[in-house]
Design a protein around this motif. Structure first.
Motif, short mmCIF file in Angstrom:
data_model
loop_
_atom_site.label_atom_id
_atom_site.label_comp_id
_atom_site.label_asym_id
_atom_site.label_seq_id
_atom_site.Cartn_x
_atom_site.Cartn_y
_atom_site.Cartn_z
N VAL A 274 1.02 -1.16 0.18
CA VAL A 274 0.11 -0.24 -0.07
C VAL A 274 0.86 1.21 -0.08
O VAL A 274 0.52 2.21 -0.60
CB VAL A 274 -1.05 0.17 1.25
CG1 VAL A 274 -1.60 1.19 1.32
CG2 VAL A 274 -1.95 -1.16 1.11
N LEU A 275 1.88 1.34 0.84
CA LEU A 275 2.84 2.32 1.09
C LEU A 275 3.45 2.66 -0.27
O LEU A 275 3.89 3.82 -0.49
CB LEU A 275 3.71 2.30 2.24
CG LEU A 275 2.94 2.11 3.53
CD1 LEU A 275 3.95 1.99 4.55
CD2 LEU A 275 2.51 3.62 3.91
N LYS A 276 3.93 1.71 -0.91
CA LYS A 276 4.61 2.02 -2.14
C LYS A 276 3.70 1.85 -3.69
O LYS A 276 4.28 2.01 -4.66
CB LYS A 276 5.44 0.73 -2.40
CG LYS A 276 6.78 1.07 -1.34
CD LYS A 276 7.88 -0.20 -1.75
CE LYS A 276 9.05 0.16 -0.80
NZ LYS A 276 10.45 -0.72 -1.12
N ALA A 277 2.33 1.84 -3.37
CA ALA A 277 1.39 1.67 -4.60
C ALA A 277 1.63 3.34 -5.05
O ALA A 277 1.61 4.06 -4.49
CB ALA A 277 0.08 1.50 -4.16
N LYS A 278 0.95 3.15 -6.25
CA LYS A 278 0.98 4.58 -7.09
C LYS A 278 0.06 5.65 -6.47
O LYS A 278 -1.24 5.04 -6.38
CB LYS A 278 0.88 4.50 -8.45
CG LYS A 278 0.69 5.67 -9.20
CD LYS A 278 0.50 5.42 -10.63
CE LYS A 278 0.41 6.44 -11.59
NZ LYS A 278 0.14 6.34 -13.10
N GLY A 279 0.45 6.75 -6.02
CA GLY A 279 -0.78 7.54 -5.47
C GLY A 279 -0.81 8.58 -6.52
O GLY A 279 -0.61 8.33 -7.89
N ILE A 280 -1.33 9.71 -6.00
CA ILE A 280 -1.64 10.82 -6.95
C ILE A 280 -0.39 11.58 -7.35
O ILE A 280 0.17 12.25 -6.52
CB ILE A 280 -2.97 11.84 -6.34
CG1 ILE A 280 -4.09 11.19 -6.37
CG2 ILE A 280 -2.78 13.03 -7.22
CD1 ILE A 280 -5.27 11.89 -5.94
N GLU A 281 -0.12 11.54 -8.64
CA GLU A 281 1.21 12.22 -9.09
C GLU A 281 1.02 13.51 -9.39
O GLU A 281 0.36 14.03 -10.29
CB GLU A 281 1.84 11.63 -10.35
CG GLU A 281 2.51 10.08 -9.68
CD GLU A 281 2.98 9.56 -11.06
OE1 GLU A 281 3.05 10.06 -12.00
OE2 GLU A 281 3.42 8.31 -10.81
N ASP A 282 1.09 14.67 -8.44
CA ASP A 282 0.39 16.10 -8.55
C ASP A 282 1.29 16.94 -7.88
O ASP A 282 1.93 16.71 -6.73
CB ASP A 282 -0.86 16.12 -7.95
CG ASP A 282 -1.56 17.23 -8.55
OD1 ASP A 282 -1.38 17.73 -9.56
OD2 ASP A 282 -2.34 17.88 -7.73
N THR A 283 1.48 18.24 -8.23
CA THR A 283 2.15 19.38 -7.90
C THR A 283 1.12 20.12 -7.01
O THR A 283 0.44 20.94 -7.49
CB THR A 283 2.79 19.95 -9.02
OG1 THR A 283 3.61 19.03 -9.83
CG2 THR A 283 3.84 20.99 -8.11
N TRP A 284 1.06 19.87 -5.79
CA TRP A 284 0.02 20.43 -4.83
C TRP A 284 0.25 21.99 -4.55
O TRP A 284 -0.48 22.52 -4.37
CB TRP A 284 -0.22 19.76 -3.63
CG TRP A 284 -1.07 18.56 -3.81
CD1 TRP A 284 -0.10 17.27 -3.91
CD2 TRP A 284 -2.16 18.03 -3.62
NE1 TRP A 284 -1.11 16.50 -4.12
CE2 TRP A 284 -2.50 16.80 -3.92
CE3 TRP A 284 -3.12 18.92 -3.47
CZ2 TRP A 284 -3.61 16.31 -3.89
CZ3 TRP A 284 -4.68 18.51 -3.39
CH2 TRP A 284 -4.82 17.06 -3.64
N ASN A 285 1.66 22.18 -4.77
CA ASN A 285 2.06 23.72 -4.39
C ASN A 285 1.90 24.51 -5.60
O ASN A 285 2.35 25.80 -5.64
CB ASN A 285 3.23 23.58 -3.82
CG ASN A 285 4.57 23.05 -4.52
OD1 ASN A 285 3.98 22.43 -5.63
ND2 ASN A 285 5.55 23.31 -4.11
N ARG A 286 1.49 23.88 -6.81
CA ARG A 286 1.41 24.78 -7.88
C ARG A 286 0.05 25.10 -8.37
O ARG A 286 -0.82 24.68 -7.91
CB ARG A 286 1.95 24.03 -9.18
CG ARG A 286 1.91 24.53 -10.67
CD ARG A 286 2.69 23.57 -11.55
NE ARG A 286 1.84 22.16 -11.65
CZ ARG A 286 0.90 21.93 -12.47
NH1 ARG A 286 0.67 22.76 -13.29
NH2 ARG A 286 0.43 20.70 -12.29
N ASN A 287 -0.01 26.33 -8.55
CA ASN A 287 -1.39 26.87 -9.03
C ASN A 287 -1.32 27.39 -10.35
O ASN A 287 -0.32 28.15 -10.77
CB ASN A 287 -1.65 28.13 -7.91
CG ASN A 287 -2.27 27.60 -6.78
OD1 ASN A 287 -2.97 26.91 -6.62
ND2 ASN A 287 -1.44 27.89 -5.50
N LEU A 288 -2.51 27.35 -11.20
CA LEU A 288 -2.66 28.16 -12.21
C LEU A 288 -3.94 29.11 -12.04
O LEU A 288 -4.45 29.13 -11.31
CB LEU A 288 -3.26 26.97 -13.19
CG LEU A 288 -2.50 25.58 -13.93
CD1 LEU A 288 -3.41 24.98 -14.46
CD2 LEU A 288 -1.46 26.10 -14.48
N SER A 289 -3.41 30.25 -12.96
CA SER A 289 -4.38 31.35 -12.89
C SER A 289 -5.67 30.65 -13.48
O SER A 289 -5.79 30.10 -14.17
CB SER A 289 -3.92 32.40 -14.09
OG SER A 289 -3.76 31.97 -15.22
#
Length: 578
Positions: free
Chosen positions: A309-324
């Motif tokens: 579970v800990l090594k399973a693929k999670g959400i690959e996302d840049t949470w600190n990035r924002n788009l206008s």
């Protein structure tokens, strides 16, 4: 297992303290036979009472010191084990929350529950027992052998004769035990899954009188668990008799040769007593090995399952990035195709359409035509394998998930409510919503009057999964929960199926004032014809796209659906008049 046990690192100092006091206990236990030998040889055999009293007092002081060390060791071991399990459980839950829907399909719900409950408990107990007795037992065995050689090397050799055999035996037993307990945990997953399914479908089971069948099914699965558990435990139970047999034979040999050496003057009585004492300590430690191996085998199996579970693929996302974000809910599908993981058949194929902000799209089609899947691509629960899904002109893959999903209000096909008050469930859609906003959304969803008819109004408790509410009430609460977000995009997945005609009409009138772009999955022509456009799916393809009037003229499938529903309405009116 490295990932799982890395959660001990924040508590390394508590771990070191516990380990230090465990070694202190061990040192006292290893010194005591030497003191006993001294009391016998220099005190009792020499009839020197002072030696007996002095070294007897030393032994008493050491025993008290060992007792206090044990108390401190137990305190810090408990702190490490429970803190470790708390952090691990939190990490597992956070990881599950970050799963993509694709990853969710790889782990059955019951399996995830087992990992966050039973498996964590097994590993927690192992960490605690490791600091209390599991590390102490093998160290006591090796320490006793070393001290025996210090006392009398000739006699100590006979204690170690069976050591190679025992090491080989323990190695293969541990290896087989790990496999056996992995099977047991997998069986436990299956058992939990059957229990979960049965409890969720309890009304259906009772309605179809399937209680006997479900009992037999449960009995079969529980029986398989019992067989595998008994098999694993029998393997563990063979360890102790074999260990004790080898050690007792070694002890008899020591006594035999020790008696001969005492007669010849090559050994003292105290030395033989000390070595026998060490042999007894080794026997006591080896008696713990069956428990240690069982605990280690179960712990390793559980740790490996949690590692998955800990090594399973999670959400690959840049949470600190924002788009206008200046958009207001424009949606576009550009030749989108989709297949579920590990399958080849297309659920959606070459889907294209465009919705301007504030427009309403009705999605129709037979069961399995891909309606719900299409909605799932917008909040990026799944990703298109071909083409692009655009929100406000940007590919959903470019949106930070947090920012994307904050724009969306979702009402799923199956209404899901949480244990708590109605107010809590409504606020779940927007945690900082005011009470006025919650009531306003309830009014738009046509549920306000029903809520006020409850004795406690908005403070009425919602049972597990909303068991004390009707289907229509649950659907309207789910809609209200989505509306309170004031979303730019509102996704309604066949979420008015339990509403009567009058209530549904009032709901759509209220939603007409919303500025959200709406995608509504429906099977009702009267709902679809109120939309700006209708998307008709057939086997994952676009069968027709346009307004109600356009589809009536140009789509044979849509016309058949409309005629069948009109005929049903005629039949209902005829039956009422008769």
């Amino acid at each position: 297992m490295k990932t799982v046990f890395s959660f001990i690192k924040p508590y390394k100092w508590a771990f070191i303290i516990a380990f230090f006091f465990m070694l202190t206990e061990l040192a006292v236990e290893l010194i005591q036979p030497l003191l006993i030998a001294k009391i016998i040889d220099e005190g009792i055999m020499q009839q020197n009472q002072q030696v007996v009293i002095v070294w007897g007092c030393v032994m008493m002081a050491l025993a008290i010191f060992a007792f206090l060390s044990g108390v401190i060791n137990s305190y810090f071991a408990s702190h490490v084990a429970h803190s470790f399990s708390f952090d691990l459980r939190q990490a597992l839950f956070r990881k599950v929350q970050s799963f993509t829907m694709e990853t969710f399909t790889k782990f059955p719900t019951a399996g995830l529950i087992t990992r966050m409950t039973s498996d964590i408990t097994v590993v927690q107990q192992t960490v605690y027992m490791c600091l209390r007795i599991m590390m102490r037992a093998p160290l006591l065995v090796f320490g006793s052998i070393i001290m025996s050689f210090i006392v009398n090397a000739k006699l100590a050799i006979w204690l170690t004769v069976g050591a190679p055999f025992l090491l080989i035996f323990l190695y293969f037993t541990v290896k087989k035990g790990i496999n056996s307990f992995s099977t047991v945990q997998a069986r436990l997953d299956r058992l939990n899954r059957v229990i979960q399914e049965n409890l969720q479908a309890v009304r259906l089971v009772k309605a179809y009188l399937r209680g006997t069948y479900e009992s037999k099914r449960f009995g079969k699965i529980a029986g398989n668990l019992k067989v595998d558990t008994v098999s694993a435990m029998r393997l563990m139970e063979t360890i102790l008799p074999i260990l004790l047999f080898v050690l007792n034979v070694s002890l008899l040999v020591v006594l035999w040769f020790g008696a001969g050496q005492i007669e010849t003057g090559n050994a003292q009585v105290g030395e033989l007593v000390a070595i026998v004492n060490y042999a007894m300590r080794m026997t006591g430690s080896f008696s713990m090995f069956a428990f240690i191996i069982m605990a280690f085998s179960r712990s390793k199996a559980s740790a490996e399952r949690m590692e998955e579970v800990l090594k399973a693929k999670g959400i690959e996302d840049t949470w600190n990035r924002n788009l206008s974000d200046h958009g207001t809910g424009e949606i576009e599908f550009e030749q989108v195709s989709f297949t579920y993981p590990n399958t080849e058949a297309h659920v959606l194929k070459d889907i294209s359409f465009r919705l301007k902000p504030g427009e309403k799209l009705a999605i129709m089609g037979a069961t399995g035509s891909g309606k719900s899947t299409l909605l799932n691509l917008i909040p990026r629960f799944f990703e298109a394998v071909e083409g692009r899904v655009l929100v406000d002109g940007k590919d959903v893959k470019e949106w930070p998930l947090k920012q994307l999903r904050e724009k969306i209000g979702l009402v799923p096909q199956q209404s899901v409510l949480f244990t708590g008050t109605i107010l809590n469930n409504l606020a779940w859609g927007k945690k900082d919503a005011t009470e006025e906003e919650l009531i306003e959304s309830a009014k738009k969803a046509q549920i306000h009057h029903s809520i006020m008819n409850f004795p406690k109004g908005y403070e009425t408790r919602v049972g597990q999964k909303g068991v004390n509410l009707s289907g229509g009430q649950k659907q309207r609460l789910s809609i209200a929960r989505a509306l309170v977000r004031k979303p730019a995009i509102l996704l309604l997945d066949d979420s008015t199926s339990a509403l009567d005609v009058k209530t549904e009409a009032a709901l759509w009138d209220a939603l007409g004032d919303e500025e959200s772009t709406m995608l509504v999955v429906t099977q009702k022509i009267r709902t679809a014809k109120e939309a700006d456009r209708i998307l008709l799916l057939q086997d994952g393809h676009v069968s027709a796209y346009g307004t109600h009037e356009t589809l009536l003229k140009g789509s044979e499938l849509y016309r058949q659906i409309a005629e069948s529903q009109n005929e049903e309405e005629v039949d209902r009116h005829a039956s009422r008049n008769s």
